[in-house]
Design a protein around this motif. Structure first.
Motif, PDB file in Angstrom:
ATOM      1  N   TRP A 130      -3.830   3.996  -7.246  1.00 16.09           N
ATOM      2  CA  TRP A 130      -5.165   3.866  -6.666  1.00 16.09           C
ATOM      3  C   TRP A 130      -5.193   2.787  -5.586  1.00 16.09           C
ATOM      4  O   TRP A 130      -4.469   1.796  -5.645  1.00 16.09           O
ATOM      5  CB  TRP A 130      -6.166   3.476  -7.746  1.00 16.09           C
ATOM      6  CG  TRP A 130      -6.453   4.539  -8.763  1.00 16.09           C
ATOM      7  CD1 TRP A 130      -5.727   5.668  -9.020  1.00 16.09           C
ATOM      8  CD2 TRP A 130      -7.547   4.539  -9.677  1.00 16.09           C
ATOM      9  NE1 TRP A 130      -6.303   6.382 -10.033  1.00 16.09           N
ATOM     10  CE2 TRP A 130      -7.430   5.713 -10.463  1.00 16.09           C
ATOM     11  CE3 TRP A 130      -8.606   3.685  -9.920  1.00 16.09           C
ATOM     12  CZ2 TRP A 130      -8.332   6.032 -11.462  1.00 16.09           C
ATOM     13  CZ3 TRP A 130      -9.518   3.998 -10.924  1.00 16.09           C
ATOM     14  CH2 TRP A 130      -9.385   5.169 -11.683  1.00 16.09           C
ATOM     15  N   ARG A 131      -6.071   3.010  -4.607  1.00 16.19           N
ATOM     16  CA  ARG A 131      -6.407   1.940  -3.666  1.00 16.19           C
ATOM     17  C   ARG A 131      -7.073   0.829  -4.484  1.00 16.19           C
ATOM     18  O   ARG A 131      -7.968   1.087  -5.273  1.00 16.19           O
ATOM     19  CB  ARG A 131      -7.349   2.450  -2.584  1.00 16.19           C
ATOM     20  CG  ARG A 131      -6.752   3.607  -1.769  1.00 16.19           C
ATOM     21  CD  ARG A 131      -7.765   4.207  -0.807  1.00 16.19           C
ATOM     22  NE  ARG A 131      -7.180   5.340  -0.091  1.00 16.19           N
ATOM     23  CZ  ARG A 131      -7.253   6.605  -0.506  1.00 16.19           C
ATOM     24  NH1 ARG A 131      -7.930   6.906  -1.611  1.00 16.19           N
ATOM     25  NH2 ARG A 131      -6.688   7.572   0.195  1.00 16.19           N
TER      26      ARG A 131
ATOM     27  N   ASP B 156       0.802  -1.225   0.000  1.00 15.24           N
ATOM     28  CA  ASP B 156       0.000   0.000   0.000  1.00 15.24           C
ATOM     29  C   ASP B 156       0.831   1.270   0.000  1.00 15.24           C
ATOM     30  O   ASP B 156       0.350   2.338  -0.402  1.00 15.24           O
ATOM     31  CB  ASP B 156      -0.947   0.021   1.212  1.00 15.24           C
ATOM     32  CG  ASP B 156      -2.198  -0.809   0.983  1.00 15.24           C
ATOM     33  OD1 ASP B 156      -2.672  -0.849  -0.169  1.00 15.24           O
ATOM     34  OD2 ASP B 156      -2.684  -1.428   1.938  1.00 15.24           O
TER      35      ASP B 156
ATOM     36  N   ASP C 233      -5.215   7.922  -4.619  1.00 16.31           N
ATOM     37  CA  ASP C 233      -4.492   8.278  -3.404  1.00 16.31           C
ATOM     38  C   ASP C 233      -3.441   9.319  -3.796  1.00 16.31           C
ATOM     39  O   ASP C 233      -2.398   8.982  -4.350  1.00 16.31           O
ATOM     40  CB  ASP C 233      -3.836   7.035  -2.807  1.00 16.31           C
ATOM     41  CG  ASP C 233      -3.147   7.311  -1.470  1.00 16.31           C
ATOM     42  OD1 ASP C 233      -2.899   8.489  -1.169  1.00 16.31           O
ATOM     43  OD2 ASP C 233      -2.851   6.336  -0.756  1.00 16.31           O
ATOM     44  N   ARG C 234      -3.718  10.571  -3.508  1.00 14.85           N
ATOM     45  CA  ARG C 234      -2.828  11.640  -3.958  1.00 14.85           C
ATOM     46  C   ARG C 234      -1.461  11.568  -3.285  1.00 14.85           C
ATOM     47  O   ARG C 234      -0.461  11.984  -3.862  1.00 14.85           O
ATOM     48  CB  ARG C 234      -3.466  13.002  -3.712  1.00 14.85           C
ATOM     49  CG  ARG C 234      -4.708  13.239  -4.558  1.00 14.85           C
ATOM     50  CD  ARG C 234      -5.391  14.559  -4.209  1.00 14.85           C
ATOM     51  NE  ARG C 234      -6.600  14.765  -4.993  1.00 14.85           N
ATOM     52  CZ  ARG C 234      -7.775  14.255  -4.698  1.00 14.85           C
ATOM     53  NH1 ARG C 234      -7.902  13.495  -3.624  1.00 14.85           N
ATOM     54  NH2 ARG C 234      -8.825  14.469  -5.457  1.00 14.85           N
ATOM     55  N   SER C 235      -1.411  11.057  -2.082  1.00 15.16           N
ATOM     56  CA  SER C 235      -0.124  11.000  -1.386  1.00 15.16           C
ATOM     57  C   SER C 235       0.774   9.904  -1.938  1.00 15.16           C
ATOM     58  O   SER C 235       1.996  10.056  -1.991  1.00 15.16           O
ATOM     59  CB  SER C 235      -0.341  10.781   0.119  1.00 15.16           C
ATOM     60  OG  SER C 235      -0.982   9.539   0.358  1.00 15.16           O
TER      61      SER C 235
END
Length: 417
Positions: free
Chosen positions: A370-371, A41, A364-366
């Motif tokens: 993508w999740r 992740d 997920d910008r950080s």
């Protein structure tokens, strides 16, 4: 009427940047010896997962596309993938790159954490992605890619393609002596994508005709007869197996029931196939629209939650309700392609709706990628998928709306489109 988003410079800039962020995330997957690793992740390689051929191929395909887009550093990453999939030019005794079986030919499904062959079956699913990766890299002019493509074509024609049935076998043992007593729609769907890429890379029209044969059986015959409910699983004699994996309903590759995302993926591929044929049959567009409509009507927010469910039973009831990132990505891509093909406003409306959801819930910008999975309430989940090993679907969802409809993304980019 408002202008389509894909005609707006700001949206096009946003799409290009979105694709670039995902590819940047994926660059951390470069494995020191064999292809591309499974990412967790946080975007870190997960050694315990080993190295998978389908991931290595998808990453190679993406970096070949990035090179064609003019992104510095992408070409060497594509080359890394090509080398990991190739037999050394010195011959079989020059060493084993790992994923390629230098004794019996073909590609393993995976390598274990210690670099030894993990899954030694020879699967149509993995071999479809070898074709795709090699085609994109060859179109991008990367060293060794055309030789890899020729090798992959030889293996697929020898062991998977059945000219009489006009579709592909599923898998073999390592020595190509015992075929699996199973046939699958998923692997054949990806062969359609791969065959279109091979045709674009080689200029040989036989590949589009082969893709048409596959699509005719699964969509125009099987799905159409069932009001667009496509069985995914078949016996060796091509009889549908509606109860297959009823005890493994959340299987990541062979789930029970109807897979909603594949209906959307088929819808898009039929339009790409139409562009590859000199005289395409009219049913291609009709069936593409029908598959799209059935997927939306039966799979979109049908359980009270936002998003597409993963699977349905044969009475259109949700089975696995988790929301997969690849499904919303394929929905976006299908809406973009069908809007470009037809100009109908409904596809533009869905395109906007689904990008809003993807940006709000999946992107997920950080981290960049993508999740991969959400629960029905929109919270991160890992029922089917762990980590973030795959950017292929989401990357293409950002890239496809930027280009004219072509049989191959790589071929369009190579023409400067």
């Amino acid at each position: 009427m408002n202008r389509p988003w894909t005609s707006l410079p700001a949206h096009r800039t946003w799409l290009a940047a979105h694709a670039r962020r995902q590819a940047s995330f994926a660059s951390a997957a470069e494995h020191p010896t064999s292809g591309f690793a499974w990412l967790d992740d946080q975007g870190r390689p997960d050694p315990k997962q080993g190295v998978h051929t389908w991931i290595t191929c998808r990453m190679t395909h993406v970096f070949a596309l990035e090179h064609l887009r003019g992104i510095p550093g992408a070409g060497p990453l594509a080359d890394h993938g090509v080398r990991a999939l190739s037999v050394p030019r010195g011959g079989e005794d020059a060493g084993d790159t790992g994923l390629r079986d230098t004794v019996h030919d073909g590609w393993y499904g995976s390598l274990s954490a210690d670099g030894a062959p993990g899954d030694t079956r020879k699967s149509a699913y993995e071999h479809a992605f070898v074709l795709l990766a090699a085609s994109s890299a060859a179109t991008a002019g990367r060293p060794g890619a055309r030789e890899l493509l020729d090798d992959a074509i030889s293996v697929v024609e020898r062991y998977f393609w059945d000219a009489g049935e006009e579709r592909c076998a599923e898998s073999w043992d390592r020595a190509w002596s015992v075929p699996e007593d199973y046939r699958g729609a998923n692997s054949n769907m990806h062969m359609v994508e791969a065959f279109l890429a091979v045709g674009a890379a080689t200029g040989d029209p036989v590949w589009a005709e082969r893709a048409l044969g596959i699509a005719r059986f699964f969509v125009h015959e099987i799905a159409a007869e069932r009001d667009w409910r496509l069985p995914e699983h078949y016996s060796a004699g091509w009889e549908p197996l509606p109860d297959y994996n009823s005890d493994q309903r959340a299987h990541p590759f062979r789930p029970y029931g109807v897979t909603v995302g594949h209906m959307l993926e088929w819808a898009r591929l039929l339009v790409h196939l139409e562009t590859a044929l000199p005289t395409p049959p009219s049913w291609l567009l009709h069936d593409a629209e029908a598959m799209f409509e059935a997927a939306v009507r039966r799979g979109w927010s049908v359980d009270g939650g936002e998003g597409f469910v993963y699977t349905l039973d044969w009475n259109d009831r949700p089975v696995v309700r988790e929301r997969m990132h690849w499904v919303i990505a394929e929905a976006i891509a299908a809406a973009a392609v069908l809007h470009a093909r037809t100009g109908e406003r409904r596809y533009e409306d869905w395109y906007r709706t689904w990008w809003d959801l993807a940006d709000r819930r999946f992107a997920d910008r950080s981290a960049g990628a993508w999740r991969h999975e959400l629960d029905p309430e929109g919270r991160p989940s890992a029922t089917v998928w762990s980590g973030r090993p795959d950017i292929y679907h989401a990357y293409q969802a950002a890239l496809l709306p930027l280009a004219p409809i072509r049989s191959s993304l790589a071929a369009g980019l190579a023409k400067g489109e």
